[in-house]
Every structure is written in C-alpha cells, then in structure tokens.
Scaffold this active site. Structure first.
Site, PDB file in Angstrom:
ATOM      1  N   GLU A 247      -8.503  -1.906  -3.844  1.00 32.91           N
ATOM      2  CA  GLU A 247      -8.708  -3.344  -3.942  1.00 32.91           C
ATOM      3  C   GLU A 247      -9.499  -3.919  -2.769  1.00 32.91           C
ATOM      4  O   GLU A 247     -10.337  -4.803  -2.942  1.00 32.91           O
ATOM      5  CB  GLU A 247      -7.356  -4.056  -4.050  1.00 32.91           C
ATOM      6  CG  GLU A 247      -6.679  -3.903  -5.393  1.00 32.91           C
ATOM      7  CD  GLU A 247      -5.942  -2.589  -5.567  1.00 32.91           C
ATOM      8  OE1 GLU A 247      -5.425  -2.325  -6.673  1.00 32.91           O
ATOM      9  OE2 GLU A 247      -5.872  -1.816  -4.571  1.00 32.91           O
TER      10      GLU A 247
ATOM     11  N   HIS B 213       5.053  -5.969 -10.426  1.00 32.80           N
ATOM     12  CA  HIS B 213       4.143  -6.390 -11.488  1.00 32.80           C
ATOM     13  C   HIS B 213       4.477  -7.772 -12.022  1.00 32.80           C
ATOM     14  O   HIS B 213       3.992  -8.153 -13.091  1.00 32.80           O
ATOM     15  CB  HIS B 213       4.170  -5.391 -12.649  1.00 32.80           C
ATOM     16  CG  HIS B 213       3.699  -4.020 -12.290  1.00 32.80           C
ATOM     17  ND1 HIS B 213       4.495  -3.110 -11.635  1.00 32.80           N
ATOM     18  CD2 HIS B 213       2.505  -3.399 -12.482  1.00 32.80           C
ATOM     19  CE1 HIS B 213       3.825  -1.981 -11.445  1.00 32.80           C
ATOM     20  NE2 HIS B 213       2.615  -2.133 -11.945  1.00 32.80           N
TER      21      HIS B 213
END
Length: 658
Positions: A397, A464
């Site tokens: 990322e 998540h």
C-alpha cells in the site's frame, strides 16, 4: 583515482569540475552562516558532490530527479537561482516553501526536481509513479531518485524496487552508501556485502560505482540512461562514498574512527579531479582562481538579495487558504434518465464515467484488473480501458499511494483502491505526510482519490470492518467523503476525481448491496462540503453519515412521533458546519451518531464546535453515540453489541425527554 578509463570530452570535463566547485563553495559559506545563526540547520554533502553532479548532468533537463539532504549539486546543476535557495534556507517568502519547510524539503516543476520528506522512503515510490506516467504517455524519459544506505532498511525501499521491477519502469535508484545512517554504521544496517546485491531479489539490474570519481559516475550513468530510454527498466546503483561531516552539523563525527576519515579525505572528489585536470593541462591555477571568483561573486550577489528580503509576516488567512489547491466546483446536472441501482453499482458507474471523461486517469489496487476487485467494482474495466490504466498492484500500500502521487506530479490522475479501509494503515505515512502536505509545502497538487471500503455489520472482524475516517479528518490537506446513498456516491465520486486535492473516499461495505436508488445514467457531479437534509422537524437535530444515516432513518420510521431534522453530512472534510448550526438553532437539541468508536471521532469535534458557537440555543446537553471502545469483533452478536446502532434509539429518546 583512475580517470583514464572514461572517455569524456574536454568541455564536459571542465563543466563537471565547475559544477562540483560551485556546491562546495556554497556549502563552505553555509557552514559559516550556520555558525553565525543565520540559517537553522545544514546537512553537508562535502565529499559526495560527484554523485549529484554526475547523475544530474547525465540526465536531460526535462527528466525528473528526486534528491535528498546531501544533493545540493542537483539543484545547482539544474541552475536554480541561488537567491531562491538561500531564501529557502532562511525561511524567506521567495524560497520554495514560503517559510513552511526547510532544507531540501521542496520541489519545483520548473526544474523537474521533487524534494524529499523526512520520512525518506516514500519518494522512491513517487519516482515509480512519475516513471509510470512517462511510460503511459510513451515518453522516453528516465526518472532518477536518491536515497541513502540507511533508508534502504525501510519497507518503502523494497516496495518501490519491487513495483518498478514488476512494471518495468525506467527508474534509476541511486543509493549513496556513505558509511553511516546518522551514527549507525552499515554493518548494523544490513548483512549483505553490497547494497547492489539487493537488486538480484527483484530481478533488477544493479551496479556499483565509485561515487567519488566524477568521470566514472557521469560516464556510467550516461551510458545507462541512454539505454533505459530505449529499453525501459529499473536500475539500482550503489555509489560508494563517505560522509565527511556529521549527519547534520550538530551531530559531529566523534563516532567515526579518525583513520576512516583520513582515508576518505584522500579520496575527495573535487581535490582529486582538480589535480587530474591540472596534470592534463586542462586547467591552470589561474583558471581555478577565475572560476572561484566568478562563483564567489554569484554567491555574494544572491546572498545579498536573500538577506535584504523582508522576513515573513504571518498571515493567518493566507496560511489557511493554501492548505488545499483552489478547486472551482462546476456542477454538472444529471439527465432525467435514471435506473435503480445499488451503492456498489453507482460507484462502479461513477468510476467508469470518470475513466471515459479523463483519459489520463489510472486506477490501481490489489486485484482490480481482470478479477474486478474483491467487490467486483472494476469488473470489466480491463476490457474497456486496458491494463495500462487498470493496474493490479503488488501488496504494498505505501508504494502505491506514493506512486499515485508520482502520477499526479507528472500530469495524471490516480484512483487507488484500498482493498479494505483497514489496510490504509500500511500506506499511512505517504497519505498523511506526502499527499496531505505537498500543496501547503510547495504548491504541488496531489490529484489522488483513495477508495476506502469500510464498515461493520458484515461479520468481517477487527481487520476488515473498521470505519477509520477520524484518522484522516484530523490531517489538514486531506478531503474526506462518506456517502450513504447510491445517488450521492456517484456524484461525489465524480467530484472527488475532478478535485486536484487528495480525497479519502469511504464506501460502506454493508451498504454496497443492501439498498437501491434511482440514479442518473450519465455523468454528474455533487458539491463537496454540502450536507443533505433528509427529514425536517423541530424537536431535535440528528447529525450522522454513512451507515448511521440508515440507522437513524430506521429509528425515525419506527418512532413516527419524533419530529427531527436529519442531516446526512456526506462529506466530513470539508464539513457543512453551517447546516448543523442552522438546524441546532431551530431545534435546540443535537445528537450525533457515528459508527466509529466514540473517543476522538468526528462527533466530538462537531459537539465542541456547536458548544462554542451555539451554546445559547441549546435546550439540553449534546449527545454523542458511537461504537464501543474496543476493536470491532467478528461474532455477529458481539458485533451487534459493539455497533452504535444498538444504543441510538434509547439515547435519542432520553435527549428528547430532557
């Protein structure tokens, strides 16, 4: 030092000499000014000039260079006016950051230089993005990025090299191995014999170069970049050199053995090259004195300009107005033709429409290409737009956020999909320190949207399910969008992509497929910073966003006797605080609902602002409702207990009855 193996014409040799002499003389003057307290800090590159000069002269003037602390020679070789450099170091307005940053923490598009941030590593990924833009535009250009041996220990280094190798990007990774990361020697930084050895792990060509031999640096880099322009690929260069002074002047060099300093002192690149030119009769003592006099006159003249410039007078409105690049919103009204679609479809449609509208827009993320992303939002995009513009990324990322910034610097737009908003933590540094601060620091936009699938209610657990908008609303320079309906999502996404500022675009996973709405089929925009009044009433004001909007709607539907203004914020930065004030002044009571855990969330700031500005209108205490102060759990019953939804109705009734 061996200069005879490298064929360089006489004029270039003399130019290389003068180009090394100039930063050396500037540095010597700066060290005097530092002792006099006329500049605040200095990172010396004395003894390392050959690397900056050789690399810069090997590149074309329109090829980007991303330098570090000790690369003054990059700036002088690109012939930046010295008074602007001096003003930068003195914190004057004609410097490149208008007193907002120091040293070489700036860039300039005029000279194709992109300066560092103190976190070092992200600039390697930025170079990837710049090179990717060149490649997509079919421009045969090389991008050079500098780093030190210490920063090769950072994850960003490894991520950037891997991305460049996988994507075949023409990036010249220049590692100045100068012996010490501040006081930590190389044998405590890495175990391989040479940094260049690391290139093997990425399938990358690498070379070791004597960083104190100006002819070797210039010759080998020139040869490499000529070939890289024709055969695009990344190359890792390790320049062997040494730092003759402290990391910065206050650090000193007491930790360095004297014999090591003596050995490298004999390898001084300027002194050795000067003696070589004298021996070859390419230079005379008179020439040297003339060159020094010419450079000294330039230094003195430009220092006078910088010293005579008035100090900055702080202007609060100017500072606040230059955190974001000015964006003139132009509303595009949708057609009357609509279709009933879900939130997920609206986001996909908005992305597709923007890809058609902006041919310089690139989508990046894990599995976004053929697979269509884990939520299938970009399904079919590869067939329509090609893999150049819809790019699968490695799992890294930080490097991809940085690459998105590089695309923006080189004239493109980027949308990056965080596979889950939770994973933004792995890209946090470049988001909050690079994207957010670049415009304020040196006027460079970050034309980047980061899509953030977020939220609970889907039993996905602690990694998540976070709704982590408060990480970013705290950071000046970022915009934060959080739609609750398909119509808003499509129009706000279009605006976010048009906006040249960095936008964190939150998409609640629990809403993706749970509701339908009539949405215009064509392209349209909606303004950022404008809340939506979903219901009108006079008993109480409910302020919320995201899934909270639907929790509030369900509660009002269940309790029809409650007369409430329901405000859907839609964007959290900019925030429509005026709409909140106007409603509170009418109803006298305020409850703020957020899915995020309560402490430190946006509800706290809204509450504080209303207390400070609307206190006399309040008929009861402001109430905040948020989720529990725990990570979000996986088990459905635990998750239900965690979420703010389970407590909203009771708190709402308590406030109405107050």
């Amino acid at each position: 030092m061996n200069y005879t193996d490298f064929t360089v014409v006489e004029d270039v040799k003399l130019k290389l000499y003068k180009s090394m002499l100039k930063p050396r003389m500037i540095e010597e003057k700066m060290l005097i000014l530092l002792r006099q307290g006329k500049i605040s800090k200095w990172f010396s590159g004395i003894g390392q000039e050959a690397i900056s000069i050789g690399v810069t002269m090997a590149l074309d003037s329109d090829e980007y260079i991303l330098p570090m602390h000790r690369n003054l020679g990059v700036f002088t070789t690109r012939e930046i006016p010295l008074f602007r450099l001096f003003a930068q170091w003195q914190g004057k307005a004609s410097g490149f950051t208008q007193g907002r940053d120091r040293s070489f923490h700036f860039g300039t598009q005029d000279f194709k230089i992109v300066g560092m941030i103190s976190h070092l590593g992200p600039q390697l990924g930025v170079a990837d993005g710049i090179a990717l833009a060149h490649k997509l535009k079919k421009e045969n250009k090389v991008t050079a990025v500098f780093t030190g041996e210490g920063a090769t220990s950072e994850g960003d280094f490894h991520e950037a090299l891997n991305v460049a190798s996988v994507w075949g990007l023409p990036v010249l990774f220049c590692v100045e191995n100068n012996g010490y990361g501040l006081s930590t020697p190389t044998n405590e930084q890495f175990k391989c014999e040479n940094i260049a050895d690391k290139g093997v792990g990425y399938g990358m060509e690498s070379h070791i170069i004597d960083g104190n031999n100006i002819l070797e640096v210039y010759s080998k880099v020139s040869q490499l970049v000529r070939d890289m322009r024709i055969n695009p690929r990344p190359v890792l260069l390790e320049f062997k050199t040494f730092r003759m002074r402290g990391h910065e002047e206050a650090s000193g060099t007491k930790y360095v053995p004297q014999e090591l300093l003596d050995m490298w002192g004999e390898k001084d690149p300027l002194e050795n090259f000067t003696n070589y030119l004298l021996d070859e009769n390419l230079l005379s003592d008179e020439d040297i004195e003339n060159y020094k006099a010419e450079i000294q006159a330039e230094i003195d003249e430009n220092l006078k300009i910088a010293f005579n410039e008035d100090s900055i007078i702080p202007n609060e409105s100017k500072e606040l107005s230059e955190v974001y690049q000015n964006f003139e919103y132009k509303g595009i009204t949708p057609s009357t033709e609509t279709k009933s679609i879900r939130l997920i479809d609206a986001i996909s449609d908005g992305l597709r429409a923007s890809m058609k509208r902006f041919d310089n827009l690139v989508i990046m993320g894990q599995d976004v290409a053929e697979y269509g992303g884990v939520f299938k939002i970009t399904d079919g995009f590869v067939e329509d737009f090609g893999k150049d513009r819809v790019r699968n990324t490695p799992i890294c990322e930080s490097a991809i956020v940085s690459a998105a910034m590089g695309l923006s610097i080189n004239g493109m737009k980027a949308v990056m999909e965080m596979q889950f908003a939770d994973f933004a933590s792995s890209g946090f540094n470049p988001i909050v320190n690079y994207l957010a601060k670049s415009y304020y620091r040196w006027g460079e936009k970050a034309d980047v949207v980061i899509r953030m699938p977020c939220g609970g209610g889907v039993a996905a657990g602690p990694f998540h399910s976070q709704t982590n908008e408060a990480w970013f609303t705290k950071t000046p320079g970022l915009k934060v969008v959080y739609p609750a309906f398909p119509y808003d999502a499509k129009g706000l996404l279009a605006t976010a992509i048009e906006d040249p500022n960095p936008v964190m675009f939150f998409e609640h996973k629990g809403l993706y497929r749970s509701l339908y709405q009539e949405v215009p089929v064509d392209y349209y925009t909606l303004p950022l910073g404008k809340a939506s009044l979903l219901s009108k009433g006079d008993q109480i004001t409910i302020v919320t966003y995201g899934a909270g909007v639907h929790w509030a709607l369900e509660t009002l539907e269940k309790n029809k006797s409650i007369s409430a203004d329901l405000l859907d914020l839609r964007t959290l930065q900019p925030l429509d605080i005026t709409a909140i004030y106007d409603s509170v002044k009418k109803t006298g009571k305020l409850i703020i609902l957020q899915e995020d855990s309560l402490f430190g969330g946006i509800a706290s700031d809204i509450s504080a602002m209303v207390m400070e500005n609307c206190f006399e209108y309040l008929d009861g205490p402001i109430k905040r409702v948020g989720s529990l102060e725990t990570p979000i759990p996986f088990n459905a019953q635990l998750e239900q207990q965690y979420l703010a939804k389970s407590r909203f109705e009771s708190v709402l009734r308590e406030l109405i009855d107050y």
